[in-house]
Design an enzyme around this catalytic site. Structure first.
Site, short mmCIF file in Angstrom:
data_model
loop_
_atom_site.label_atom_id
_atom_site.label_comp_id
_atom_site.label_asym_id
_atom_site.label_seq_id
_atom_site.Cartn_x
_atom_site.Cartn_y
_atom_site.Cartn_z
CE LYS A 167 -2.63 1.26 3.59
NZ LYS A 167 -4.01 1.58 4.51
CB SER A 168 3.89 2.32 1.91
OG SER A 168 3.30 2.08 3.32
NE ARG A 212 -5.52 8.08 11.11
CZ ARG A 212 -4.64 7.45 10.37
NH1 ARG A 212 -5.38 6.85 9.07
NH2 ARG A 212 -3.43 7.31 10.37
CB SER A 218 5.65 10.24 11.32
OG SER A 218 4.73 10.30 10.29
CG ASP A 276 0.90 0.69 9.30
OD1 ASP A 276 0.46 1.30 10.33
OD2 ASP A 276 1.19 0.81 8.21
NE ARG A 325 -4.76 0.36 13.12
CZ ARG A 325 -4.15 0.75 11.94
NH1 ARG A 325 -2.82 0.76 11.99
NH2 ARG A 325 -4.92 0.72 10.96
NE ARG A 349 -2.45 -1.73 8.71
CZ ARG A 349 -2.07 -2.24 7.58
NH1 ARG A 349 -2.31 -3.36 7.25
NH2 ARG A 349 -1.84 -1.60 6.64
#
Length: 441
Positions: free
Chosen positions: A27-28, A128, A173, A325, A356, A401
């Protein structure tokens, strides 16, 4: 992008996982391939692109800003770019759905172009915080109008020329790093990002591949990434490797379900992404790399995973950036280990698609697992390889996830675990349920 209707899913034991499968494209890398190709002059081709909702949101946004993007009947995507500096002002708000990566990286792109763009998203994305991206981009001259504490809906008013900056990341990040570098593409001079803790380096690898003048050096302060602006990017042929974050669910599932023996083909093995594999091996997992190779500048291998008894560990903090992740499914692995696993140092999990840490603590506790919640992670006392109790209805919190991790937990539970809404799985892994079926036939 409208949210899908809730899709409950009942996860129950299906016997050993066997066979082989490929996971969707990383995905990245898929996000970045679409963005960088849209900034090149000429036609790029992309094979293996993840066609989940998040990446499709990126493609839609780049179309809205002038790029021509199409999928061929052979599954290969073609992108005709507008060139760095050539982005057009979108006529309508850019709907990012659930994709934080799309939002933060595109904010960087817009910041150094003389255009305005409004970003909107679903209920989860709108919670977010975007402040960590707003801060450095504001230093470069962009202006922002945001909702509440730096949240969506959010408008960016870009500026050209923007001001090059040297920015030290206050938290590890890759999204913030990439946003600053993308803003630097259309900024005269040299934009520098210093990361005290190394994060995934897909942006650096791919920008260099597209022809950007970029250097990466080590210093006492950390990795220093310097990008010369007003870049001219060249079109590329990109082959996207399989997503290690998607492979993670099968790595854990095959490790904890007795009798399992599977092969996951074509998995990206970038060292900034393999923290989960390292952690699982420390716990005793049987994960073998086969046919290691390089595809498009990224290391790739096929992974054979066989069931093995897991033993609790204290997760080394240096693994955190390379598995951020994958923490939800690591928590599931810990639920089946012998002893108490301590996984901390992951404050970032509080501001993902959901909180999460809280979401997994709630879900695992409901399924009979002993969990202690910390501000930066969990301590989990495992079953020693026995099935967990299960028998609960758990909330996915609109988080793909969380949903997939708890489906994995259900594969070795005494009673069915019902996920209240598995629809978010489509954001990153549209074929998840087909792959599950193939492994458990």
């Amino acid at each position: 992008m409208s949210s899908a209707a809730p899709r409950p899913f009942a996860a129950a034991p299906r016997g050993p996982l066997t066979g082989s499968a490929r996971v969707p494209g990383d995905k990245s890398i898929s996000h970045r391939a679409i963005m960088f190709a849209s900034l090149a002059i000429g036609t790029s081709r992309i094979e293996g692109l993840l066609e989940g909702e998040d990446v499709l949101a990126t493609a839609a946004a780049m179309r809205a800003m002038g790029a021509t993007i199409a999928r061929g009947d052979d599954g290969v995507w073609s992108v005709d770019g507008v060139g760095v500096g050539g982005l057009l002002e979108p006529e309508a708000a850019l709907d990012m759905g659930n994709s934080g990566t799309s939002t933060r990286l595109l904010m960087g792109l817009v910041a150094s172009h003389p255009i305005r763009a409004t970003f909107v998203g679903d209920a989860s994305l709108s919670k977010r915080p975007m402040g960590r991206v707003i801060a450095p981009l504001s230093d470069m001259g962009a202006e922002f109008t945001a909702t509440g504490n730096g949240r969506l809906p959010l408008m960016v008013r870009g500026i050209a020329p923007a001001v090059p900056i040297a920015y030290t990341l206050p938290v590890a990040s890759a999204q913030v790093k990439s946003a600053v570098l993308l803003a630097g593409l259309n900024t005269p001079g040299i934009t520098t990002v210093i990361e005290p803790v190394a994060t995934r380096d897909h942006s650096e690898r791919m920008l260099a591949g597209f022809g950007a003048d970029l250097t990466v050096t080590d210093s006492p302060a950390g990795r220093v990434i310097a990008l010369r602006g007003e870049a001219e990017l060249r079109p590329q042929h990109i082959v996207v490797p399989g997503d290690p974050s998607s492979a993670a669910f099968w790595l854990v599932a095959a490790s904890v379900v007795p009798g399992s023996d599977i092969v996951i083909a074509n998995v990206g093995m970038n060292p900034t992404r393999t923290g989960l594999i390292a952690a699982l091996r420390l716990m005793g997992a049987d994960i073998a790399e086969q046919d290691a190779r390089s595809v498009g500048g990224e290391p790739v291998a096929d992974l054979r995973v066989r069931h093995a008894p897991l033993t609790a560990i204290t997760v080394p903090p240096e693994l955190t950036p390379s598995m951020i992740d994958e923490y939800p499914v690591l928590f599931v692995a810990a639920a089946f280990a012998s002893g108490t696993t301590v996984a901390r140092g992951a404050h970032e999990l509080r501001v993902k698609e959901s909180d999460r840490i809280a979401a997994m603590a709630e879900a695992l506790t409901a399924c009979g697992v002993t969990v202690a919640e910390h501000d930066d992670g969990l301590s989990i006392t495992g079953s020693g390889g026995a099935p967990i109790a299960g028998g609960a209805r758990v909330a996915s919190k609109l988080d793909h996830r969380i949903a997939m991790s708890m489906i994995v937990a259900g594969l070795h539970a005494r009673e069915t675990i019902t996920i209240d809404d598995a629809a978010p799985v489509a954001t990153s892994y549209p074929d998840f349920f087909d792959t599950l079926q193939s492994f458990t036939n």
